[in-house]
Structure formats: C-alpha cells, structure tokens
Design a protein around this motif. Structure first.
Motif, PDB file in Angstrom:
ATOM      1  N   UNK A  83       0.837  -1.072   0.068  1.00 47.85           N
ATOM      2  CA  UNK A  83       0.058  -0.143   0.128  1.00 47.85           C
ATOM      3  C   UNK A  83       0.757   1.176   0.263  1.00 47.85           C
ATOM      4  N   UNK A  84       1.891   1.378   0.692  1.00 48.84           N
ATOM      5  CA  UNK A  84       2.790   2.398   0.774  1.00 48.84           C
ATOM      6  C   UNK A  84       3.687   2.556  -0.512  1.00 48.84           C
ATOM      7  N   UNK A  85       3.988   1.311  -0.940  1.00 50.79           N
ATOM      8  CA  UNK A  85       4.902   1.399  -2.330  1.00 50.79           C
ATOM      9  C   UNK A  85       4.121   1.957  -3.494  1.00 50.79           C
ATOM     10  N   UNK A  86       2.705   1.649  -3.373  1.00 47.86           N
ATOM     11  CA  UNK A  86       1.786   2.357  -4.414  1.00 47.86           C
ATOM     12  C   UNK A  86       1.518   3.811  -4.363  1.00 47.86           C
ATOM     13  N   UNK A  87       1.910   4.529  -3.233  1.00 43.40           N
ATOM     14  CA  UNK A  87       1.970   5.881  -3.268  1.00 43.40           C
ATOM     15  C   UNK A  87       2.618   6.622  -4.348  1.00 43.40           C
ATOM     16  N   UNK A  88       2.085   7.807  -4.506  1.00 42.76           N
ATOM     17  CA  UNK A  88       3.059   8.769  -5.785  1.00 42.76           C
ATOM     18  C   UNK A  88       4.249   8.897  -5.005  1.00 42.76           C
ATOM     19  N   UNK A  89       5.481   9.054  -5.509  1.00 47.97           N
ATOM     20  CA  UNK A  89       6.871   9.226  -4.995  1.00 47.97           C
ATOM     21  C   UNK A  89       6.691  10.686  -4.318  1.00 47.97           C
ATOM     22  N   UNK A  90       7.220  10.767  -3.373  1.00 48.12           N
ATOM     23  CA  UNK A  90       7.356  12.051  -2.346  1.00 48.12           C
ATOM     24  C   UNK A  90       5.908  12.096  -1.433  1.00 48.12           C
ATOM     25  N   UNK A  91       5.016  11.219  -1.695  1.00 48.45           N
ATOM     26  CA  UNK A  91       3.967  11.578  -0.837  1.00 48.45           C
ATOM     27  C   UNK A  91       3.935  11.765   0.613  1.00 48.45           C
ATOM     28  N   UNK A  92       4.637  11.043   1.125  1.00 47.97           N
ATOM     29  CA  UNK A  92       5.017  11.245   2.758  1.00 47.97           C
ATOM     30  C   UNK A  92       6.154  12.337   3.099  1.00 47.97           C
ATOM     31  N   UNK A  93       7.083  12.554   2.033  1.00 43.28           N
ATOM     32  CA  UNK A  93       8.120  13.567   2.254  1.00 43.28           C
ATOM     33  C   UNK A  93       7.496  14.765   2.223  1.00 43.28           C
ATOM     34  N   UNK A  94       6.533  14.876   1.464  1.00 42.34           N
ATOM     35  CA  UNK A  94       5.730  16.247   1.332  1.00 42.34           C
ATOM     36  C   UNK A  94       4.683  16.649   2.430  1.00 42.34           C
ATOM     37  N   UNK A  95       4.882  16.068   3.440  1.00 40.97           N
ATOM     38  CA  UNK A  95       3.923  16.270   4.547  1.00 40.97           C
ATOM     39  C   UNK A  95       4.820  16.944   5.790  1.00 40.97           C
ATOM     40  N   UNK A  96       4.541  17.679   6.414  1.00 44.42           N
ATOM     41  CA  UNK A  96       4.946  18.472   7.724  1.00 44.42           C
ATOM     42  C   UNK A  96       4.861  17.156   8.940  1.00 44.42           C
ATOM     43  N   UNK A  97       5.696  17.463   9.774  1.00 38.77           N
ATOM     44  CA  UNK A  97       5.882  16.526  10.907  1.00 38.77           C
ATOM     45  C   UNK A  97       4.275  16.412  11.653  1.00 38.77           C
ATOM     46  N   UNK A  98       3.666  17.503  11.767  1.00 34.95           N
ATOM     47  CA  UNK A  98       2.099  17.346  12.251  1.00 34.95           C
ATOM     48  C   UNK A  98       1.511  16.538  11.363  1.00 34.95           C
ATOM     49  N   UNK A  99       1.528  16.816  10.028  1.00 35.81           N
ATOM     50  CA  UNK A  99       0.554  16.109   9.099  1.00 35.81           C
ATOM     51  C   UNK A  99       0.829  14.337   8.928  1.00 35.81           C
TER      52      UNK A  99
END
Length: 231
Positions: A83-99
């Motif tokens: 499920x995580x591998x199928x995310x668009x690249x940078x999806x998690x890195x684009x979030x702030x710590x709170x997000x």
C-alpha cells in the motif's frame, strides 16, 4: 529397604516432571497482546513501513498508553507495505511532521470494533486525527461478507484481522487511508472582484457639475466662431 527404593524413584520422577514443565514454559514464546502493538504488526510480516511511521511519529507510544488506560479500546487499520509502495513518490516526504502524525492517527478509531460491530457503526466514524476544521472522519460500509472503509480520497477493503480481542483490533488494509483534509481537492480561490468606481457627486442646488462647466465654456467659443463665418 524396598520402601527407600520406592521413595527414591518417586522423588526422581517428580524432579523429572518439574524439569520438563519448566523447560516447556521457558520455550513457549510470550503471548502477543494489546501491550505489544508493533509485535502484532511485525508478526504479520508485511507492515514494516507502517511500523516505521508509527515509531518516527512516536504514535506507537501514545497508542500503548491509551490501551493501558482506555475503557473503549482502539481499532487500527494497518496498511501493507505494498500500500505504501503504491503511493506517488514524495507523498510522505511532502508532509509536515504534524501532518504525518495526523496521517497515522487517521488510521486509528477511538473505540474497539469487531468485524461484526462495524455493521452498527454510524457514519461518519471519527478517527483520532484532527486539524483546524475538526476531527478527521472515515465512512465504513459493512455487509455480511465484506467491510470497506473510505476517506473520500481512497477506498479500501478491510481484510483479515491481525488481532481482535478487546481492547484492541488491528485490521489489514491494502491502501493507505489518505485523509481528504490533507489530500482532497482544495476549493478554488475566489477571484478578486474589481473595485467599484467611486460614485460621482451630484452638484448641489445652484452649482454645476464639471462636465456642465466645460460645456458652458465651449458654447461661447462656438458662438464666436459662427459670428465670423461669412454669410
């Protein structure tokens, strides 16, 4: 003499039984229960990305504390590594710590649900994530054979239960539950309306407007020009 032999044999047998029981107890692994959430996920074998996210946001400690002091229990939707591998690249890195914290907490319901009690859930179902606009929610639909959860951005089937014993239920999902508050379509920004032109002041009684004044100046000039023209 015979009595002594019998006592010796009984004592030896008793000692052997104790030794076997102790060895079996020592060899048995500690049961995995609500006090070991990451152990439940680790045993599942395909939730490493979710475990890392739980630990990096320190939500694992928060959930453990809640389980120790909760009367309602918790329900956790655990996305698989795929499920995580199928995310668009940078999806998690684009979030702030709170997000990132809110992303994890949007997978946690603040009460225990067995698969059967999902049928009585009243939508929308609150999660433990919240933001300026309030608590993040999901919708859960349930039939006899299937349970689905949707955030308004993605929908996933709720698969096998990794653990389900009050106060904790952990269910596998094949998609990361992206909350609409973080990943939904943003409302279009309203275009700035042009500023209205200031209203022209009406001349007071006995006064003439600027346009009328200019006209009065031009009229005598036109009269003079008509006087010099030959007849």
């Amino acid at each position: 003499m015979a009595t002594s032999s019998h006592l010796f044999l009984l004592a030896a047998a008793f000692t052997a039984i104790i030794g076997i029981t102790s060895a079996a107890t020592a060899a048995s692994p500690a049961p995995i229960g609500p006090s070991n959430l990451t152990g439940i996920l680790d045993k599942g074998g395909q939730y490493n990305s979710f475990i890392r996210l739980l630990r990096s946001t320190q939500i694992d400690k928060q959930l453990q504390s809640q389980l120790d002091n909760s009367f309602n229990g918790l329900t956790i939707f655990a996305p698989t590594d795929n499920a995580f591998n199928n995310l668009k690249p940078g999806t998690l890195n684009g979030l702030s710590s709170q997000d990132q914290v809110n992303l994890v907490l949007s997978h946690v319901l603040p009460r225990y649900y067995s698969l059967s009690t999902f049928q009585t859930a009243s939508n929308p179902v609150s999660t433990q994530a919240s933001g300026p606009d309030g608590v993040y929610t999901v919708n859960v639909t349930s039939t006899t054979n299937q349970v689905n959860v949707t955030t308004g951005v993605v929908e996933s089937q709720v698969n096998n239960a990794l653990f389900s014993d009050f106060p904790l239920a952990v269910y596998s999902v094949d998609k990361v539950l992206l909350p609409s508050e973080l990943f939904g379509a943003k409302p279009p920004t309203a275009a700035l309306a042009p500023k209205p032109e200031p209203a022209k002041e009406k001349p007071k009684k006995g006064e003439t407007s600027a346009e009328e004044g200019e006209a009065q100046k031009i009229l005598p000039e036109i009269s003079l020009m008509t006087d010099v023209l030959p007849t």
